[in-house]
Design an enzyme around this catalytic site. Structure first.
Site, PDB file in Angstrom:
ATOM      1  CD  GLU A  94      26.996  15.457 -19.130  1.00 48.49           C
ATOM      2  OE1 GLU A  94      27.337  14.506 -18.402  1.00 48.49           O
ATOM      3  OE2 GLU A  94      25.819  15.793 -19.306  1.00 48.49           O
TER       4      GLU A  94
ATOM      5  CG  HIS B 170      23.333   5.939 -16.458  1.00 53.07           C
ATOM      6  ND1 HIS B 170      22.269   5.955 -17.325  1.00 53.07           N
ATOM      7  CD2 HIS B 170      23.880   7.179 -16.546  1.00 53.07           C
ATOM      8  CE1 HIS B 170      22.193   7.151 -17.913  1.00 53.07           C
ATOM      9  NE2 HIS B 170      23.168   7.904 -17.461  1.00 53.07           N
TER      10      HIS B 170
ATOM     11  NE  ARG C 218      29.605  12.315 -15.852  1.00 54.08           N
ATOM     12  CZ  ARG C 218      29.503  11.041 -15.514  1.00 54.08           C
ATOM     13  NH1 ARG C 218      30.183  10.131 -16.181  1.00 54.08           N
ATOM     14  NH2 ARG C 218      28.723  10.646 -14.528  1.00 54.08           N
TER      15      ARG C 218
ATOM     16  CG  ASP D  60      -0.208   0.075   2.523  1.00 46.46           C
ATOM     17  OD1 ASP D  60       1.044  -0.011   2.525  1.00 46.46           O
ATOM     18  OD2 ASP D  60      -0.870   0.219   3.561  1.00 46.46           O
TER      19      ASP D  60
ATOM     20  CE1 TYR E 164      33.185   8.013 -17.648  1.00 43.34           C
ATOM     21  CE2 TYR E 164      32.995   8.679 -19.959  1.00 43.34           C
ATOM     22  CZ  TYR E 164      32.606   8.811 -18.640  1.00 43.34           C
ATOM     23  OH  TYR E 164      31.665   9.749 -18.291  1.00 43.34           O
TER      24      TYR E 164
ATOM     25  CG  ASP F 193      26.433  12.924 -12.940  1.00 41.07           C
ATOM     26  OD1 ASP F 193      25.708  13.872 -12.571  1.00 41.07           O
ATOM     27  OD2 ASP F 193      26.525  12.577 -14.131  1.00 41.07           O
TER      28      ASP F 193
ATOM     29  CG  HIS G  89      28.851  10.469 -21.836  1.00 43.65           C
ATOM     30  ND1 HIS G  89      29.100  11.828 -21.774  1.00 43.65           N
ATOM     31  CD2 HIS G  89      29.631   9.904 -20.879  1.00 43.65           C
ATOM     32  CE1 HIS G  89      29.956  12.069 -20.797  1.00 43.65           C
ATOM     33  NE2 HIS G  89      30.313  10.920 -20.255  1.00 43.65           N
TER      34      HIS G  89
ATOM     35  CG  ASP H 170      23.495  16.834 -14.591  1.00 48.19           C
ATOM     36  OD1 ASP H 170      24.211  16.136 -13.864  1.00 48.19           O
ATOM     37  OD2 ASP H 170      23.191  16.525 -15.761  1.00 48.19           O
TER      38      ASP H 170
ATOM     39  CG  HIS I 145      22.022  16.667 -20.722  1.00 47.35           C
ATOM     40  ND1 HIS I 145      21.287  17.227 -19.702  1.00 47.35           N
ATOM     41  CD2 HIS I 145      23.057  16.025 -20.119  1.00 47.35           C
ATOM     42  CE1 HIS I 145      21.837  16.908 -18.534  1.00 47.35           C
ATOM     43  NE2 HIS I 145      22.925  16.189 -18.761  1.00 47.35           N
TER      44      HIS I 145
ATOM     45  CG  HIS J 168      18.979  13.674 -19.334  1.00 46.80           C
ATOM     46  ND1 HIS J 168      19.115  12.320 -19.213  1.00 46.80           N
ATOM     47  CD2 HIS J 168      20.157  14.195 -18.900  1.00 46.80           C
ATOM     48  CE1 HIS J 168      20.320  12.028 -18.717  1.00 46.80           C
ATOM     49  NE2 HIS J 168      20.973  13.153 -18.522  1.00 46.80           N
TER      50      HIS J 168
ATOM     51  CD  GLU K   6      26.789  16.953 -15.851  1.00 47.04           C
ATOM     52  OE1 GLU K   6      26.974  16.025 -15.052  1.00 47.04           O
ATOM     53  OE2 GLU K   6      25.809  17.026 -16.608  1.00 47.04           O
TER      54      GLU K   6
HETATM   55 MN   LIG Z   1      24.507  15.562 -17.142  1.00 48.66          MN
END
Ligand SMILES: [Mn+2]
Length: 399
Positions: free
Chosen positions: A352, A214, A365, A20, A356, A231, A323, A242, A327, A334, A367
């Site tokens: 960003e 991810h 990374r 529930d 890798y 991130d 990637h 972000d 964005h 996004h 960003e």
């Molecule tokens: Mn991003």
């Protein structure tokens, strides 16, 4: 909108989690964009050409009952919602059928959620079966790509809280800390500073976990000598920040880590500088890829000879940066974006670049969130530490 057309959009609803229990309610972004209202089961109708001014903008809201108020408390009534939203007419949901019939009778076209007309949908409106329909999302996308000053203020608030979280993380991270403890530091700061929470599942990835784009398990222990890629971004009034940062777990970059980090930072600065009106997203990304090629050769990842690929081969920089460079950002992390349109003033986009390197079990990374203006890019995250010297200093200050 076509002349004589009508917009119909339903608010989001809380999704069932298990038993529930429900996930926390988060308003449908298009609905929130058009109304500013965060209630479930509402319906918004917009018919700017309708002859009756009382039917041109209508919001239908849910009426509470004594029983529902006992469990979940009162909700604002029509008068209060009218004040909150600025929408001309606010009525109880039970009045919707009579109004909709009147509204749809002369409509040439209805822009709506697909869900409202889908035969399998519980939210389905039979009235929509026999009218011309178009999806609403592409129309709202054209608006949401450009941020109003009030929206930029909300994004700035989310960024400021994200900044505070990163400063706390810099003090917390050391060899032996677990990724989830870093995540706890982040959410702790977000809630403490009044954010709703994370704008998206945070990535806290040490060592080779950074190679999983991810990675959200955040369940490993951070080891001496590893890098930690994070991130994360706060959500404030439904607007997202972000941010990505990558730091050495032990507070000191090794020679190689600094070499790679500085390459990412150089690309980040050059890429940011290219975020000016008139640039297409796809050209921007290809251009950044070209810059990467030089850096990859400099880092010894492949030779200049290997970089000369045959037409049917993929470019070698794509092996180390798989990637996009950017964005749109706003109500969604996004945010909707029409890639056929070039960068224009008022857009908020991420920058960003990343690298890798599976051979070295590491990923870096960086960003930031950038506002496009006619006077050049405005880095909304300018103040969040990114220089390797500053990162080291902040990490070692209290040790
Ligand atoms: Mn991003």
């Amino acid at each position: 909108m076509a002349p004589g057309s009508v917009v119909l959009i339903r608010s989001g609803e809380a999704k069932k989690r298990s038993g529930d229990q429900y996930y926390p309610f988060r308003q449908h972004s298009d609905f929130f964009y058009l109304t500013g209202i965060k209630q479930e089961e509402n319906l918004f109708a917009f018919a700017p050409d309708h002859p009756d001014p009382g039917l041109r903008e209508l919001l239908f809201i849910k009426r509470t009952t004594p029983k529902s108020e006992l469990w979940t408390g009162p909700l604002p009534g029509p008068e209060e919602v009218k004040q909150l939203s600025g929408i001309g007419e606010v009525r109880w949901l039970e009045e919707k059928d009579a109004c909709l019939e009147e509204l749809l009778r002369g409509a040439t076209l209805v822009y709506c959620d697909q869900e409202l007309a889908a035969p399998s949908s519980q939210a389905r409106f039979r009235e929509l079966e026999n009218v011309n329909r178009m999806p609403l999302a592409p129309l709202v996308e054209q608006l949401r790509m450009f941020k109003e000053p009030e929206e930029i203020d909300e994004i700035r608030k989310a960024i400021s809280i994200t900044h505070s979280a990163f400063l706390n993380v810099l003090e917390r991270v050391n060899p032996g800390v677990w990724e989830y403890q870093v995540e706890a530091e982040i959410i702790g700061t977000f809630i403490e500073k009044g954010a709703v929470g994370h704008a998206y599942d945070p990535i806290v990835a040490s060592g080779k976990n950074a190679l999983i784009l991810h990675y959200v398990k955040n369940s490993s222990q951070c080891r001496d000598g590893d890098m930690l890629l994070m991130d994360f971004g706060a959500e404030v009034n439904n607007y997202a920040a972000d941010c990505s940062r990558t730091i050495p777990v032990n507070g000191c970059f090794s020679k190689r880590q600094r070499e790679v980090y500085e390459a990412v930072l150089r690309i980040f600065r050059q890429a940011r500088g290219m975020m000016v009106p008139g640039t297409l997203m796809s050209d921007f990304h290809q251009h950044v890829g070209g810059l990467w090629e030089e850096e990859h050769i400099g880092l010894g990842l492949y030779s200049r000879e290997d970089a000369k690929v045959q037409p049917d081969q993929d470019l070698p920089w794509k092996d180390y940066f798989m990637h996009g460079t950017s964005h749109s950002l706003g109500l969604d992390v996004h945010d909707p974006f029409d890639r056929s349109r070039p960068f224009e003033p008022g857009m908020v986009l991420t920058c960003e670049p990343a690298i890798y390197i599976p051979e070295e079990q590491t990923g870096i990374r960086l960003e930031n969130n950038i506002l496009i203006t006619g006077e050049g890019p405005v880095d909304l995250m300018e103040e969040i530490p990114i220089e390797p010297d500053e990162i080291e200093e902040l990490m070692n200050r209290k040790r």
